[in-house]
Write a protein that holds these residues in place. Sequence first.
Motif, PDB file in Angstrom:
ATOM      1  N   LYS A  15       0.842  -1.197   0.000  1.00 13.54           N
ATOM      2  CA  LYS A  15       0.000   0.000   0.000  1.00 13.54           C
ATOM      3  C   LYS A  15       0.886   1.260   0.000  1.00 13.54           C
ATOM      4  CE  LYS A  15      -3.427   1.903   3.225  1.00 13.54           C
ATOM      5  NZ  LYS A  15      -4.327   2.725   2.422  1.00 13.54           N
ATOM      6  N   LEU A  18       2.383   1.692  -3.435  1.00 15.99           N
ATOM      7  CA  LEU A  18       1.359   2.157  -4.371  1.00 15.99           C
ATOM      8  C   LEU A  18       1.098   3.652  -4.208  1.00 15.99           C
ATOM      9  CD1 LEU A  18      -1.378  -0.624  -4.256  1.00 15.99           C
ATOM     10  CD2 LEU A  18      -0.227   0.209  -6.316  1.00 15.99           C
ATOM     11  N   GLU A  19       0.997   4.077  -2.949  1.00 11.95           N
ATOM     12  CA  GLU A  19       0.558   5.446  -2.682  1.00 11.95           C
ATOM     13  C   GLU A  19       1.678   6.475  -2.707  1.00 11.95           C
ATOM     14  OE1 GLU A  19      -3.209   4.164   0.180  1.00 11.95           O
ATOM     15  OE2 GLU A  19      -1.522   5.264   1.052  1.00 11.95           O
ATOM     16  N   GLU A  20       2.884   6.047  -2.296  1.00 11.62           N
ATOM     17  CA  GLU A  20       3.957   7.038  -2.154  1.00 11.62           C
ATOM     18  C   GLU A  20       5.183   6.731  -3.015  1.00 11.62           C
ATOM     19  OE1 GLU A  20       3.201   9.686  -0.541  1.00 11.62           O
ATOM     20  OE2 GLU A  20       1.386   8.941   0.429  1.00 11.62           O
ATOM     21  N   ALA A  23       7.158   4.259  -8.662  1.00 13.72           N
ATOM     22  CA  ALA A  23       6.994   3.295  -9.760  1.00 13.72           C
ATOM     23  C   ALA A  23       5.537   3.226 -10.199  1.00 13.72           C
ATOM     24  CB  ALA A  23       7.464   1.909  -9.311  1.00 13.72           C
ATOM     25  N   ASP A  95      -3.970   7.763  -9.806  1.00 20.81           N
ATOM     26  CA  ASP A  95      -4.543   8.045  -8.490  1.00 20.81           C
ATOM     27  C   ASP A  95      -3.823   7.276  -7.380  1.00 20.81           C
ATOM     28  OD1 ASP A  95      -5.592   5.500  -8.731  1.00 20.81           O
ATOM     29  OD2 ASP A  95      -7.610   6.066  -8.096  1.00 20.81           O
ATOM     30  N   CYS A  96      -4.240   7.524  -6.157  1.00 20.53           N
ATOM     31  CA  CYS A  96      -3.531   7.039  -4.978  1.00 20.53           C
ATOM     32  C   CYS A  96      -3.282   5.531  -5.010  1.00 20.53           C
ATOM     33  CB  CYS A  96      -4.286   7.431  -3.701  1.00 20.53           C
ATOM     34  SG  CYS A  96      -6.069   7.120  -3.759  1.00 20.53           S
ATOM     35  N   ASP A  97      -4.296   4.751  -5.348  1.00 20.07           N
ATOM     36  CA  ASP A  97      -4.105   3.295  -5.317  1.00 20.07           C
ATOM     37  C   ASP A  97      -3.857   2.698  -6.707  1.00 20.07           C
ATOM     38  OD1 ASP A  97      -6.645   3.613  -6.240  1.00 20.07           O
ATOM     39  OD2 ASP A  97      -7.608   2.298  -4.775  1.00 20.07           O
ATOM     40  N   GLN A  98      -3.574   3.578  -7.648  1.00 16.43           N
ATOM     41  CA  GLN A  98      -3.132   3.178  -8.992  1.00 16.43           C
ATOM     42  C   GLN A  98      -4.116   2.253  -9.721  1.00 16.43           C
ATOM     43  OE1 GLN A  98       0.991   2.700  -9.913  1.00 16.43           O
ATOM     44  NE2 GLN A  98       1.714   3.542  -7.997  1.00 16.43           N
ATOM     45  N   ASP A  99      -5.407   2.482  -9.521  1.00 14.82           N
ATOM     46  CA  ASP A  99      -6.374   1.755 -10.346  1.00 14.82           C
ATOM     47  C   ASP A  99      -7.157   2.679 -11.267  1.00 14.82           C
ATOM     48  OD1 ASP A  99      -8.102   2.939  -8.588  1.00 14.82           O
ATOM     49  OD2 ASP A  99      -9.134   1.095  -8.005  1.00 14.82           O
TER      50      ASP A  99
ATOM     51  N   CYS B 121      -6.998  12.756  -5.339  1.00 18.78           N
ATOM     52  CA  CYS B 121      -6.298  11.464  -5.391  1.00 18.78           C
ATOM     53  C   CYS B 121      -5.246  11.429  -6.500  1.00 18.78           C
ATOM     54  CB  CYS B 121      -7.308  10.336  -5.635  1.00 18.78           C
ATOM     55  SG  CYS B 121      -8.436  10.089  -4.248  1.00 18.78           S
ATOM     56  N   PHE B 122      -5.312  12.383  -7.420  1.00 20.93           N
ATOM     57  CA  PHE B 122      -4.408  12.352  -8.576  1.00 20.93           C
ATOM     58  C   PHE B 122      -3.217  13.284  -8.344  1.00 20.93           C
ATOM     59  CE2 PHE B 122      -8.315  10.595 -10.079  1.00 20.93           C
ATOM     60  CZ  PHE B 122      -7.932   9.619 -10.986  1.00 20.93           C
ATOM     61  N   TYR B 123      -2.412  12.976  -7.336  1.00 22.74           N
ATOM     62  CA  TYR B 123      -1.314  13.855  -6.928  1.00 22.74           C
ATOM     63  C   TYR B 123       0.013  13.494  -7.577  1.00 22.74           C
ATOM     64  CZ  TYR B 123      -1.088   9.945  -3.625  1.00 22.74           C
ATOM     65  OH  TYR B 123      -1.063   8.691  -3.081  1.00 22.74           O
ATOM     66  N   ARG B 124      -0.006  12.500  -8.476  1.00 24.53           N
ATOM     67  CA  ARG B 124       1.242  12.114  -9.137  1.00 24.53           C
ATOM     68  C   ARG B 124       1.105  12.104 -10.648  1.00 24.53           C
ATOM     69  NH1 ARG B 124       2.195   6.684  -5.890  1.00 24.53           N
ATOM     70  NH2 ARG B 124      -0.042   6.699  -6.348  1.00 24.53           N
TER      71      ARG B 124
END
Lengths: 138, 138
Positions: A15, A18-20, A23, A95-99, B121-124
Amino acid sequence: MCASCPSSFPAPGSKADLEEGSALTPRFGADGLVTCVTTDAATGELLMVAHMNAEALAKTLETGEAWYWSRSRGELWHKGATSGQIQTIVEIRVDCDQDALWLKVNVAGDGGCCHTGRRSCFYRKVESTGGTPSLVQE
Amino acid sequence: MCASCPSSFPAPGSKADLEEGSALTPRFGADGLVTCVTTDAATGELLMVAHMNAEALAKTLETGEAWYWSRSRGELWHKGATSGQIQTIVEIRVDCDQDALWLKVNVAGDGGCCHTGRRSCFYRKVESTGGTPSLVQE
């Protein structure tokens, strides 16, 4: 989806990764797809919501033009290849959780996006009067 | 998803009905969900992408606040109920084939949206250098 094609992307990690992490490790769903939101880079207008499999995302990154996976046709879809409404990528965000992905694009051709001929697929507003929702075109 | 709950919405009709009709007949997927894109009504910023089942959509229309279906928790999710980041609906739009919704909202509390603490959520941003994509926070 090309189920037998190896994904061009590393498998999602923890997690925290994914979030920070730095990659790109998209969390493709059970159907092999991530959701993709596409907006006009100049106006910010929401144009469409579509889906990408790993191959579509890889081609998008490689070519700088939007490729999707057409769920209705079951095939890779180079947006604009027949209509001329090619979407040139200005920026991609995740997005944060890459989905989910967010594509900011410039649209070629007549500038349209929706197969109905409208510029955006979101041409109807939901209005709720007396508890019954209805759709209003603007 | 409440698989045994009757949907509050009529079943989708023909392609013409879906695209040009005035009835809201969401095309919930095999998982009972439609995709929902949420933007800030004032700035247009893309805040999040989430999902709604029929119950979440009905509650959203009924209360004027955003309810989603949390896929990770497997439960109905009144956004902001614990964080204070309640999303008040300004407008809802639906796309051509009625499998995606667009919510324009005002966010209460600290104005944030993402569980990581960010506003969006789209911070990257995805950057592709030398063929290898990487994520950059801004």
